[in-house]
Scaffold this active site. Structure first.
Site, mmCIF file in Angstrom:
data_model
loop_
_atom_site.group_PDB
_atom_site.id
_atom_site.type_symbol
_atom_site.label_atom_id
_atom_site.label_comp_id
_atom_site.label_asym_id
_atom_site.label_seq_id
_atom_site.Cartn_x
_atom_site.Cartn_y
_atom_site.Cartn_z
ATOM 1 N N LEU A 33 0.874 -1.097 -0.179
ATOM 2 C CA LEU A 33 0.117 -0.096 -0.043
ATOM 3 C C LEU A 33 0.913 1.371 0.129
ATOM 4 O O LEU A 33 1.900 1.321 0.411
ATOM 5 C CB LEU A 33 -0.819 -0.061 1.355
ATOM 6 C CG LEU A 33 -1.703 -1.210 1.460
ATOM 7 C CD1 LEU A 33 -2.636 -1.016 2.587
ATOM 8 C CD2 LEU A 33 -2.796 -1.236 0.146
ATOM 9 N N HIS A 34 0.374 2.279 -0.689
ATOM 10 C CA HIS A 34 0.996 3.660 -0.709
ATOM 11 C C HIS A 34 -0.183 4.478 -0.523
ATOM 12 O O HIS A 34 -1.280 4.162 -0.245
ATOM 13 C CB HIS A 34 1.732 3.705 -1.960
ATOM 14 C CG HIS A 34 0.958 3.571 -3.097
ATOM 15 N ND1 HIS A 34 0.020 4.251 -3.563
ATOM 16 C CD2 HIS A 34 0.751 2.676 -4.167
ATOM 17 C CE1 HIS A 34 -0.520 3.759 -4.754
ATOM 18 N NE2 HIS A 34 0.219 2.815 -5.324
ATOM 19 N N HIS A 37 -3.526 4.204 -2.385
ATOM 20 C CA HIS A 37 -4.520 3.494 -1.819
ATOM 21 C C HIS A 37 -5.087 4.061 -0.540
ATOM 22 O O HIS A 37 -6.285 3.876 -0.199
ATOM 23 C CB HIS A 37 -3.399 2.136 -1.324
ATOM 24 C CG HIS A 37 -3.002 1.485 -2.336
ATOM 25 N ND1 HIS A 37 -1.665 1.133 -2.342
ATOM 26 C CD2 HIS A 37 -3.598 0.654 -3.446
ATOM 27 C CE1 HIS A 37 -1.384 0.188 -3.650
ATOM 28 N NE2 HIS A 37 -2.525 0.075 -4.226
ATOM 29 N N LYS A 149 -5.256 6.329 -11.931
ATOM 30 C CA LYS A 149 -4.073 6.092 -12.638
ATOM 31 C C LYS A 149 -4.148 4.928 -13.460
ATOM 32 O O LYS A 149 -3.869 4.986 -14.592
ATOM 33 C CB LYS A 149 -2.961 5.533 -11.485
ATOM 34 C CG LYS A 149 -1.439 5.314 -12.449
ATOM 35 C CD LYS A 149 -0.387 5.205 -11.396
ATOM 36 C CE LYS A 149 -0.694 3.732 -10.613
ATOM 37 N NZ LYS A 149 -0.275 2.496 -11.662
ATOM 38 N N SER A 185 2.604 4.536 -7.460
ATOM 39 C CA SER A 185 2.546 3.007 -7.932
ATOM 40 C C SER A 185 3.264 2.098 -6.989
ATOM 41 O O SER A 185 4.463 2.532 -6.671
ATOM 42 C CB SER A 185 2.786 3.004 -9.500
ATOM 43 O OG SER A 185 3.289 1.658 -9.783
ATOM 44 N N SER A 186 2.792 1.149 -6.892
ATOM 45 C CA SER A 186 3.692 -0.032 -6.112
ATOM 46 C C SER A 186 4.884 -0.400 -6.878
ATOM 47 O O SER A 186 5.777 -0.840 -6.321
ATOM 48 C CB SER A 186 2.813 -1.102 -6.001
ATOM 49 O OG SER A 186 1.576 -1.129 -5.123
#
Ligand code: PAF
Length: 283
Positions: A33-34, A37, A149, A185-186
């Site tokens: 998660l970032h 999220h 995104k 983005s992960s």
């Protein structure tokens, strides 16, 4: 916060929640998660009684040779972040439970899945639609939140939800960006420092296009040429596509109007990144 692995337990728990008259918001993710999220979770928390996050790295949406095995995972850190975002339940099924022996059913949306990411990743959206449908049936949410995104993914999920009469409101949330503009983005974790620096060309390309339109440019071709030359100036970037499309149909457009979105996918080194932006004021 509960962590549920069993599909059956999750379905029972969600049926009880609905029967009690509570509303369920759902944020499906592949974890790692970032802040993007977290913005979805925050909105889900605001809009519902019960907030469910799923963490499942879905094997069926990765093509051969893609990064399924390497996809970043950190469940402990995800739990800490989920708790801080007010998640009530993390649903984290195993691949074996989701696709048990003899599994044979897929959900396919045609048309808008064929271009853009669908052209270079021909099985991707079938995997996404299948897993999202399964997750919807398990979690039974009133609303589900997705980041924009993945603009094509959001359009495809909206199309599928309408086409299959799923009683779920799909909420698209704005792209969350690093302070220098890179879309979160992960997969950004794959970038080394030089690649990270050159990756900024994607968001810069979008700003460049928006500025051209602000100054009166209405020909998609001219905008695409300028963005393409901006990306082409970066030695580590190999564009996959740069397109001006209608925001709902994702059909390519020649003339820019209020529905036009610029969509970019590009390899930075071996990492495939995507980004997009409306070309006129967001509608
Ligand atoms: O956007 C993602 O993280 C995934 O495609 C999703 C929607 C969780 C399905 O696996």
């Amino acid at each position: 916060m509960e962590i549920v692995e069993s599909i059956e337990l999750m379905q029972q728990r969600m049926a009880r929640t609905r029967a009690a008259g509570s509303t369920i918001a759902f944020v499906p993710t592949m974890g790692f998660l970032h802040d993007g999220h977290l913005s979805l979770l925050k909105e889900g928390r605001r809009r519902s009684d019960l907030l469910v996050l799923s963490i499942f790295v879905n094997p069926t949406q990765f093509g051969q040779g893609e990064d399924f095995d390497d996809y970043p995972r950190d469940f402990q850190q995800d739990c800490v972040l989920a708790q801080s975002a007010g998640v009530d339940i993390i649903f984290t099924p195993t691949a074996m439970a989701m696709y048990s022996t003899g599994y044979a059913t897929e959900v396919n949306v045609s048309g808008i899945t064929s271009g853009l990411c669908g052209a270079s990743r021909p099985t991707h959206f079938r995997g996404v639609c299948t897993v999202v449908t399964k997750l919807f049936n398990i979690v039974q949410p009133h609303i589900a939140l997705f980041g924009s995104k993945d603009f094509q993914q959001l359009a495809v999920v909206k199309r599928m939800t309408r086409d299959l009469n799923l009683p779920i409101e799909i909420v698209g949330m704005a792209i969350y960006r690093e302070t220098d503009g890179l879309a979160m983005s992960s997969r950004n974790v794959y970038l080394n420092s030089e690649q990270r620096c050159q990756a900024l060309a994607l968001s810069q390309g979008i700003t460049l296009a928006q500025d051209m339109v602000k100054q009166g440019e209405a020909e998609a071709g001219a905008v695409l040429a300028a963005v393409s030359s901006h990306l082409g100036a970066q030695s580590l970037i190999r564009p996959d596509y740069i397109a001006v499309c209608h925001q709902s149909t994702l059909e390519p457009q020649q003339q820019i109007d209020k529905d036009s979105v610029l969509l970019i996918a590009a390899f930075v080194g071996s990492t495939r990144l995507i980004d997009n932006g409306y070309l006129m004021d967001a509608s």
